[in-house]
Design an enzyme around this catalytic site. Structure first.
Site, PDB file in Angstrom:
ATOM      1  N   GLN A   1      45.510  -7.692  85.829  1.00  0.00           N
ATOM      2  CA  GLN A   1      44.332  -8.026  86.649  1.00  0.00           C
ATOM      3  C   GLN A   1      43.806  -9.430  86.328  1.00  0.00           C
ATOM      4  O   GLN A   1      43.228 -10.087  87.191  1.00  0.00           O
ATOM      5  CB  GLN A   1      43.209  -7.001  86.432  1.00  0.00           C
ATOM      6  CG  GLN A   1      43.465  -5.642  87.043  1.00  0.00           C
ATOM      7  CD  GLN A   1      44.105  -4.694  86.046  1.00  0.00           C
ATOM      8  OE1 GLN A   1      44.836  -5.109  85.172  1.00  0.00           O
ATOM      9  NE2 GLN A   1      43.823  -3.408  86.189  1.00  0.00           N
TER      10      GLN A   1
ATOM     11  N   ASP B   1      33.083  -0.152  82.844  1.00  0.00           N
ATOM     12  CA  ASP B   1      33.350   0.963  83.763  1.00  0.00           C
ATOM     13  C   ASP B   1      32.363   2.099  83.566  1.00  0.00           C
ATOM     14  O   ASP B   1      32.133   2.904  84.471  1.00  0.00           O
ATOM     15  CB  ASP B   1      34.775   1.473  83.583  1.00  0.00           C
ATOM     16  CG  ASP B   1      35.732   0.584  84.350  1.00  0.00           C
ATOM     17  OD1 ASP B   1      36.031  -0.512  83.842  1.00  0.00           O
ATOM     18  OD2 ASP B   1      36.124   0.970  85.468  1.00  0.00           O
TER      19      ASP B   1
ATOM     20  N   ASN C   1      35.558   0.043  78.973  1.00  0.00           N
ATOM     21  CA  ASN C   1      36.074  -1.008  79.870  1.00  0.00           C
ATOM     22  C   ASN C   1      37.589  -1.083  79.689  1.00  0.00           C
ATOM     23  O   ASN C   1      38.170  -0.334  78.895  1.00  0.00           O
ATOM     24  CB  ASN C   1      35.402  -2.357  79.555  1.00  0.00           C
ATOM     25  CG  ASN C   1      35.681  -3.405  80.619  1.00  0.00           C
ATOM     26  OD1 ASN C   1      35.546  -3.130  81.817  1.00  0.00           O
ATOM     27  ND2 ASN C   1      36.101  -4.588  80.230  1.00  0.00           N
TER      28      ASN C   1
HETATM   29  O1  MRU Z   1      41.646  -0.430  86.195  1.00  0.00           O
HETATM   30  P1  MRU Z   1      40.692  -1.381  86.853  1.00  0.00           P
HETATM   31  O2  MRU Z   1      41.328  -2.643  87.315  1.00  0.00           O
HETATM   32  O3  MRU Z   1      39.881  -0.692  87.911  1.00  0.00           O
HETATM   33  O4  MRU Z   1      39.709  -1.765  85.690  1.00  0.00           O
HETATM   34  C1  MRU Z   1      38.629  -2.612  85.954  1.00  0.00           C
HETATM   35  C2  MRU Z   1      37.860  -2.984  84.763  1.00  0.00           C
HETATM   36  O5  MRU Z   1      38.089  -2.527  83.663  1.00  0.00           O
HETATM   37  C3  MRU Z   1      36.699  -3.906  84.982  1.00  0.00           C
HETATM   38  O6  MRU Z   1      36.483  -4.698  83.875  1.00  0.00           O
HETATM   39  C4  MRU Z   1      35.451  -3.058  85.241  1.00  0.00           C
HETATM   40  O7  MRU Z   1      35.680  -2.146  86.270  1.00  0.00           O
HETATM   41  C5  MRU Z   1      34.283  -3.861  85.547  1.00  0.00           C
HETATM   42  S1  MRU Z   1      34.400  -4.558  87.143  1.00  0.00           S
HETATM   43  C6  MRU Z   1      32.999  -5.314  87.585  1.00  0.00           C
END
Ligand code: MRU
Length: 344
Positions: A196, A237, A247
């Site tokens: 990501q 999260d 997170n």
């Molecule tokens: O697995 P993902 O890509 O959904 O994980 C996202 C994250 O861990 C982000 O850091 C979190 O959702 C915060 S987004 C504002």
């Protein structure tokens, strides 16, 4: 601004985050099942964006539902969304909001028309989206003062416009500092296994002309020790009532390394990410994803055929490693439990 997700005349349109950065293409969901599939396969991801997608998906499901089965369908659609991603609490927050709105409409008059309920649910989903964008901007207003001219900020995963209704949480604060004219540099963790950071955060930084450099996750500690990081800023999260933060996997290691090196560690999240029912990080459900994501690198098998891999998608950072949590309502510092309670 990047259009992560939008409601377009009874369809849900989202940018396909699996295709970025190589291709900017949009996916149109005409059925709620397609929104569920998009959440599961990470076409859309990031805690607030998942919550918005679920709200729009529920509205879509009800819109397409025959009048007689609307009530029954509504609850089964909500259940289906709640089985998508377990850690991001914004998902459950958004589902609860949709349920409250649905029940409020029925409570107002027992003979309410189906069209009125459908309209109300669409309105609620759009409100959740707008509210998230406003909250992001407010976090930027509060958080930008923590970034000084000349700072290098390390970030992990993607907590930007793509992970939210638009603008971003951690990247929103970084954006706000940049918009104010501060000369900053962002170190972007690539964020294995789904990259990501390398794919999405790097794309956002490039689009906005924010100076940034990509590093692999295991370089972070060495960069901190060499004095190349002034602060760490990440999203969340789920935040427990005591301030522990779930997170993206790897966040905990960064927090420990930041403490060891005397570097501030900031978490940026809207209050919809705070879970008052979860007392500490030990109680948080942490999503376990397929080992294939680890065995492969961007779709190419890298480990021997048939090898095992473990793939917890999130970790928990205990509150003692966190310098401050930046929300749209203000900045919380220790004692976090009290700060979170006061905010509520
Ligand atoms: O697995 P993902 O890509 O959904 O994980 C996202 C994250 O861990 C982000 O850091 C979190 O959702 C915060 S987004 C504002």
């Amino acid at each position: 601004m990047i259009k992560t997700i939008s409601w377009d005349r009874g369809t849900v349109v989202m940018i396909d985050q699996k295709a970025l950065p190589h291709e900017e293409r949009y996916v149109t969901c005409r059925k709620y099942e397609e929104v569920i599939a998009a959440i599961n396969d990470m076409t859309i991801r990031g805690a607030p964006a998942v919550g918005i997608a679920a709200a729009m998906g529920i509205a879509l499901g009800v819109l397409n539902s025959p009048e007689k089965q609307m009530k029954e369908n509504f609850y089964s659609i909500c259940d289906a969304f709640s089985r998508t991603r377990p850690t991001a609490v914004n998902l459950f927050w958004a589902i609860d909001r949709m349920k409250s709105r649905f029940e409020k409409e029925f409570a107002s008059t027992p003979h309410i028309k189906a069209d009125t309920v459908k309209k109300a649910l669409t309105e609620e989903a759009l409100y959740i989206h707008e509210k998230d964008i406003r909250a992001n901007r407010q976090m930027g207003v509060h958080g930008k003062h923590l970034i000084e001219d000349g700072n290098t900020i390390l970030t992990h995963c993607n907590a930007g416009a793509l992970a939210t209704g638009g603008y971003g949480t951690a990247l929103g604060v970084i954006r706000a500092a940049h918009e104010e004219g501060k000369k900053i540099h962002v170190l972007v963790d690539e964020t294995r296994p789904l990259l990501q950071g390398a794919r999405l955060t790097a794309w956002e930084m490039k689009n906005e002309g924010i100076p940034a450099t990509l590093i692999i996750d295991s370089m972070a500690g060495s960069f901190m020790k060499r004095g190349m990081v002034d602060l760490v800023m990440v999203g969340a999260d789920r935040i427990a009532a005591n301030g522990d933060v779930a997170n993206k996997i790897g966040t905990y290691s960064l927090a420990v390394l930041a403490r060891e090196n005397g570097i501030p560690f900031y978490v940026v999240a809207p209050i919809s990410t705070i879970d008052h029912h979860t007392r500490t990080g030990n109680e948080m459900p942490l999503e376990e994803r397929s080992g294939e994501e680890v065995l492969e690198f961007h779709g190419t098998q890298i480990a021997p055929e048939g090898f095992n891999a473990h793939n917890p998608s999130f970790d928990v950072t205990p509150k003692r490693y966190i310098t401050a949590i930046i929300t749209e309502k203000g900045i919380i510092t220790a004692p976090f439990g009290k700060g979170i309670k006061d905010l509520a």
